[in-house]
Write a protein that holds these residues in place. Structure first.
Motif, PDB file in Angstrom:
ATOM      1  N   LEU A   1      10.245  -1.088  -2.875  1.00  0.00           N
ATOM      2  CA  LEU A   1      10.306  -2.078  -1.794  1.00  0.00           C
ATOM      3  C   LEU A   1       9.377  -3.247  -2.078  1.00  0.00           C
ATOM      4  O   LEU A   1       9.744  -4.414  -1.891  1.00  0.00           O
ATOM      5  CB  LEU A   1       9.927  -1.421  -0.460  1.00  0.00           C
TER       6      LEU A   1
ATOM      7  N   ALA B   1       8.457   0.836   4.386  1.00  0.00           N
ATOM      8  CA  ALA B   1       9.797   0.777   4.958  1.00  0.00           C
ATOM      9  C   ALA B   1       9.736   0.356   6.422  1.00  0.00           C
ATOM     10  O   ALA B   1      10.506  -0.508   6.875  1.00  0.00           O
ATOM     11  CB  ALA B   1      10.481   2.132   4.824  1.00  0.00           C
TER      12      ALA B   1
ATOM     13  N   SER C   1       5.972   5.568   0.944  1.00  0.00           N
ATOM     14  CA  SER C   1       7.276   4.935   1.133  1.00  0.00           C
ATOM     15  C   SER C   1       7.547   4.625   2.596  1.00  0.00           C
ATOM     16  O   SER C   1       8.157   3.604   2.921  1.00  0.00           O
ATOM     17  CB  SER C   1       8.386   5.822   0.571  1.00  0.00           C
TER      18      SER C   1
ATOM     19  N   ASP D   1      13.984   5.680   0.459  1.00  0.00           N
ATOM     20  CA  ASP D   1      13.320   4.404   0.194  1.00  0.00           C
ATOM     21  C   ASP D   1      14.018   3.622  -0.913  1.00  0.00           C
ATOM     22  O   ASP D   1      14.051   2.385  -0.888  1.00  0.00           O
ATOM     23  CB  ASP D   1      11.847   4.634  -0.160  1.00  0.00           C
TER      24      ASP D   1
ATOM     25  N   GLN E   1      14.818  11.157  -4.760  1.00  0.00           N
ATOM     26  CA  GLN E   1      15.180   9.781  -4.435  1.00  0.00           C
ATOM     27  C   GLN E   1      16.678   9.544  -4.608  1.00  0.00           C
ATOM     28  O   GLN E   1      17.309   8.870  -3.791  1.00  0.00           O
ATOM     29  CB  GLN E   1      14.377   8.808  -5.305  1.00  0.00           C
TER      30      GLN E   1
ATOM     31  N   SER F   1       5.862   0.903  -5.592  1.00  0.00           N
ATOM     32  CA  SER F   1       6.919   0.869  -4.593  1.00  0.00           C
ATOM     33  C   SER F   1       8.050  -0.078  -4.987  1.00  0.00           C
ATOM     34  O   SER F   1       7.829  -1.252  -5.295  1.00  0.00           O
ATOM     35  CB  SER F   1       6.340   0.434  -3.243  1.00  0.00           C
TER      36      SER F   1
END
Length: 480
Positions: free
Chosen positions: A161, A28, A24, A105, A181, A159
């Motif tokens: 992201l 990021a 993560s 994240d 999380q 992920s």
């Protein structure tokens, strides 16, 4: 902030500290750097792998501090942390004292969705002590069967992201979220969400069961359509009651029994919906048959009902629920049938690494030779053994903390024969399977459901499950 609203942040020149390299932290850091933030990555470790990762980031112009994850860099305006970093770390205490917000994240992905000009896909979120990954993958299969562009993402290993910033424009995301999380995701607002179940886990991280449950309950905050709870686990319904949701959001229960209004359940081997129908007081909609669920163990049927509830909340038609469940294939080492030898079934549930998961696994079979043991992680086994005693033909114990299970068996199932394996070498699993086979009778199930972590003897639960499957297949070849 409503579920469909997109938060915009001016990242240009913003001093952001990313806590932790890894799955993560690196995405990021890259994403923030690309948006003009001044990024400093801090990491506790300073091994060869960390130095290689640091070199890649430094080549982009990102500052990396190895071997010092405790100190808050000066000028920090925001901390983005890997989910596993505990809240009492000095870095976070310093951030709190300085009034610096801390995001995980998931929070960053939530804030960045739609940032690249794509439509911000709604999130259907799943958390709970056990069953998260299976439920999220079932949900994604159902959504795909409905013709929707979707992906199973989050704690499942993909992920968030990458999902929100990648090129694919999704209609909806099936999101698995851990308690870690959720702890660091203050503004997350899902379309609909579920807490599948609650049992003591990760208490060393959260500090108490109350704190653990509260972090799980964050998944319901701001839901717009449905908060899905487990009728058999009242604590999950309590979390729904405590949540601050959008006006019109409904509480939807799932049960292995006949459903009441605003619930999904089971009637005569049929999964039925009395929540998303025109007249839920008098009507029920057939969704699928129990035999469409693979495997049709009770806790897996519960997972299927939770996935169906989230899909129905998103407007998915009943036929897609059926087709999605039929198409779903469980991950390896989750109640995976390996072989039948001499009318005895051999089942690999190495993923059952805690007592709650093992309780569900044991409940799926009538007569069991149970292979258990490993690292207990502070767990106790009295309740588990008491509930399973009448199903046990015999038990084979292995691993570092096997004595704890043996003591519980002595107290609550003294008549059940127990084989205690002291060896911890690579051949131990083969002996465990051989000894289990000696105890088994036609119609029995030899079940690997360790109720413990694997790292005392194996790299991970996958390797433990593979050792079991290899031993079973070798035995099947010998008897062929």
């Amino acid at each position: 902030m409503g579920s469909q609203e997109v938060s915009t942040v001016d990242w240009q020149g913003k001093h952001v500290t990313v806590a932790g390299l890894g799955v993560s932290g690196i995405p990021a850091a890259r994403a923030l750097h690309e948006r003009g933030a001044l990024v400093t990555v801090v990491n506790d470790g300073n091994d060869e792998r960390a130095r290689a990762q640091a070199a890649e980031l430094e080549a982009l112009g990102i500052t990396v501090r190895l071997g010092d994850g405790a100190t808050l860099p000066p000028s920090t305006e925001l901390v983005v942390t890997a989910p596993g970093w505990q809240p009492d770390k000095p870095l976070f205490l310093a951030a709190a004292e300085a009034g610096v917000p801390v995001w995980g994240d998931v929070e960053l992905a939530w804030r960045l969705r739609g940032d690249n000009g794509k439509k911000a896909a709604p999130w259907l979120a799943v958390t709970g002590t056990n069953g998260k990954t299976t439920t999220v993958r079932m949900l994604a299969s159902i959504l795909e069967a409905a013709g929707l562009r979707t992906a199973a993402v989050g704690n499942i290993g993909v992920s968030l992201l990458d999902a929100v910033l990648g090129e694919t424009e999704y209609d909806v995301l099936a999101v698995e979220l851990s308690s870690y999380q959720l702890h660091w995701a203050p503004s997350l607002r899902a379309h609909s969400a579920t807490v599948l179940n609650l049992a003591p886990d990760h208490l060393d991280w959260h500090g108490s069961m109350e704190a653990y449950a509260a972090d799980k309950g964050r998944v319901y905050e701001g839901n717009t359509v449905a908060c899905v709870y487990n009728v058999a686990d009242p604590a999950t319904e309590d979390l729904v009651r405590e949540a601050d949701v959008e006006e019109g959001c409904r509480a939807i229960g799932f049960t292995l029994g006949a459903p009441g209004p605003s619930q999904l359940g089971v009637v005569d081997g049929i999964l039925v919906d009395r929540a998303f129908v025109a007249n839920r007081q008098k009507q029920a909609q057939e969704l699928a048959e129990v035999t469409d669920v693979n495997p049709p163990a009770p806790h897996n049927i519960a997972n299927a009902l939770a996935a169906a509830a989230l899909a129905r909340a998103f407007g998915v038609e009943p036929a897609a629920v059926r087709d999605g469940l039929r198409a779903f294939r469980p991950d390896a080492h989750r109640i995976e049938h390996v072989a039948d030898i001499g009318e005895v079934a051999y089942v690999d549930d190495s993923k059952a690494t805690n007592t709650h998961a093992t309780e569900a696994s044991l409940a799926a079979y009538d007569s069991i030779v149970w292979i258990a043991g490993g690292l207990a992680k502070g767990a106790t086994f009295d309740e588990l053994v008491t509930g399973a005693a009448k199903r046990l033909r015999g038990v084979v114990l292995m691993g570092a903390d096997r004595a704890l299970i043996h003591e519980a068996l002595t107290r609550h199932a003294p008549e059940v024969p127990v084989v205690d394996l002291e060896r911890t070498d690579t051949g131990a699993m083969s002996e465990a399977v051989a000894r289990a086979a000696e105890l088994a009778r036609p119609g029995d199930t030899v079940l690997l459901a360790p109720a413990c972590a694997s790292m005392d003897m194996f790299t991970n639960y996958n390797k433990r499950g593979e050792a079991f499957a290899d031993a079973v297949r070798a035995r099947a070849d010998e008897s062929a």
